[in-house]
Design a protein around this motif. Structure first.
Motif, mmCIF file in Angstrom:
data_model
loop_
_atom_site.group_PDB
_atom_site.id
_atom_site.type_symbol
_atom_site.label_atom_id
_atom_site.label_comp_id
_atom_site.label_asym_id
_atom_site.label_seq_id
_atom_site.Cartn_x
_atom_site.Cartn_y
_atom_site.Cartn_z
ATOM 1 N N GLU A 1 1.289 -1.147 -0.612
ATOM 2 C CA GLU A 1 0.595 0.201 0.084
ATOM 3 C C GLU A 1 0.844 1.203 0.265
ATOM 4 N N ALA A 2 1.975 1.289 0.094
ATOM 5 C CA ALA A 2 2.869 3.137 0.598
ATOM 6 C C ALA A 2 3.742 2.509 -0.439
ATOM 7 N N ILE A 3 3.836 1.872 -1.209
ATOM 8 C CA ILE A 3 4.655 1.337 -2.303
ATOM 9 C C ILE A 3 3.518 1.916 -3.280
ATOM 10 N N LEU A 4 2.049 1.702 -3.519
ATOM 11 C CA LEU A 4 1.046 2.439 -3.975
ATOM 12 C C LEU A 4 0.970 3.255 -4.276
ATOM 13 N N ARG A 5 0.920 4.055 -3.324
ATOM 14 C CA ARG A 5 -0.217 5.190 -3.281
ATOM 15 C C ARG A 5 1.164 6.614 -3.804
ATOM 16 N N THR A 6 2.225 5.407 -4.570
ATOM 17 C CA THR A 6 3.794 6.442 -4.913
ATOM 18 C C THR A 6 3.411 6.080 -6.355
ATOM 19 N N ILE A 7 2.862 5.375 -7.173
ATOM 20 C CA ILE A 7 1.912 5.487 -8.685
ATOM 21 C C ILE A 7 1.183 5.769 -8.606
#
Length: 386
Positions: free
Chosen positions: A365-371
């Motif tokens: 989730e933390a990564i997806l927020r930056t995509i």
């Protein structure tokens, strides 16, 4: 392979992604991350473990990590975004690349910035951002210079004995170490002791000085997951002697610097006000947040970077230092018998598949927020499996 996003796994103290048949990051960690990311994105997301300089100082590790990241971008065409996940010292390595200045406090050069501009997120797990009490222990002082401090190891001889008892030959061979005898374990530890620069760098006062001279780059999202669990005496899930030894060595003092005290107060309040941040098994006990609480290697309150920034804390995980890598006693909940995947520390935290998947769901989730293509948080929560 053409892909806009790549996940890079950065290992800790020993610096290897694989040693014989032993993988620093358990193989299912790679599979879980790919599944959690590729389902909502709809395209391949490689998860690539890299190596750093084993037990070398932080400056050299940072210098070595940059070309490794550049090589990843060269081999995988059209990479637009790098997402770093670092465990333990690997988390420190990754986060230092996400600072506005280099480890020495100087401006980044052109080559470094060519790599850094692709870094969009950094996730750290069990990272000693403000050092660790273990680096100040008698065992660490012996590791710094065994010849100068030969007697420092005597009070901790029991720890070495417990370690040897923890590594029976069949487990060592399964892990790929292929130790012929306990003497080989000691030889392995001696090699670590000879390369003692990193131990010095990870002392609390040294890391606190590093934090004072560098600051996080606001363009790179940072998420920290902290770990900690108390040794247990109960007959249901007692801690192994080796974990007890390591916990005691890591504890340090309740008297800490003002900045670490601030980390302590912030984390304690955060857990009280946001209990949903905690990831733990129903079989575990929720430990009290304190300066001495640790995961067997790193003090819990020293695993965040910027006290006061709620958005940078991804979770508080009741687990030991190796559990979160996938090295826990893994067993099907409906099948009895011995675990089919042996853990390393056996802390008694009760960390299992549910907690493992819960942790990496939050990492994803933390990564997806930056995509950008991933959409809103509401969409992510709907797409990602529980």
């Amino acid at each position: 392979m053409q892909t806009p996003d790549v996940i890079v796994l950065v290992p800790g103290f020993l610096g290897f992604a694989r040693f014989g048949g032993f993988y620093y990051f358990a193989d299912r960690l790679v599979a879980v991350l790919r599944g959690l990311l590729e389902e909502p994105l709809g395209y391949p997301v490689p998860v690539v473990p890299v190596t750093t300089l084993p037990t070398d100082n932080l400056r050299n590790r940072q210098t070595a990590l940059l070309p490794n990241l550049a090589e990843v971008c060269e081999k995988l065409s059209d990479v637009q975004r790098l997402h770093l996940i670092g465990h333990s010292t690997g988390g420190v390595d990754a986060q230092l690349l996400a600072c506005t200045k280099s480890f020495d406090g100087h401006a980044w050069d052109k080559n470094a910035n060519a790599v850094r501009k692709k870094i969009k997120s950094v996730v750290t797990i069990s990272a000693p951002h403000y050092g660790t009490g273990l680096a100040d222990s008698r065992l660490a002082r012996w590791g710094e210079n065994p010849l100068r401090h030969p007697t420092a190891i005597l009070p901790e001889a029991r720890t070495l004995i417990d370690l040897l008892l923890l590594v029976p030959r069949d487990l060592a061979v399964t892990a790929g170490f292929e130790f012929a005898a306990p003497n080989d374990v000691l030889k392995f530890m001696w090699q670590i002791a000879r390369n003692r620069d990193l131990i010095e760098d990870l002392k609390p006062e040294r890391m606190e000085a590093v934090r004072a001279r560098v600051s996080s780059d606001p363009e790179i999202a940072l998420t920290c997951f902290v770990t900690g669990t108390m040794p247990r005496d109960d007959p249901t899930r007692p801690s192994d002697p080796f974990f007890r030894d390591m916990y005691r060595l890591t504890q340090g003092s309740e008297a800490v610097s003002p900045v670490v005290l601030e980390c302590h107060r912030f984390l304690r309040t955060l857990v009280q006000e946001h209990p949903d941040l905690v990831i733990r098994s129903g079989e575990s006990n929720m430990p009290a947040i304190s300066p001495t609480l640790n995961d067997g290697v790193v003090n819990t309150v020293r695993q965040i970077v910027n006290p006061g920034r709620r958005e940078e804390v991804g979770g508080v995980v009741v687990a030991d230092h190796a559990d979160v890598l996938g090295h826990y006693d893994r067993q099907d909940a409906l099948i009895g018998g011995r675990p089919y995947n042996a853990g390393l520390f056996h802390s008694g935290a009760g960390f299992r598949d549910d907690e493992f998947f819960g942790l990496y769901r939050r990492v994803a989730e933390a990564i997806l927020r930056t995509i950008p293509q991933a959409g809103t948080t509401a969409v992510l929560d709907e797409r990602l499996p529980a």
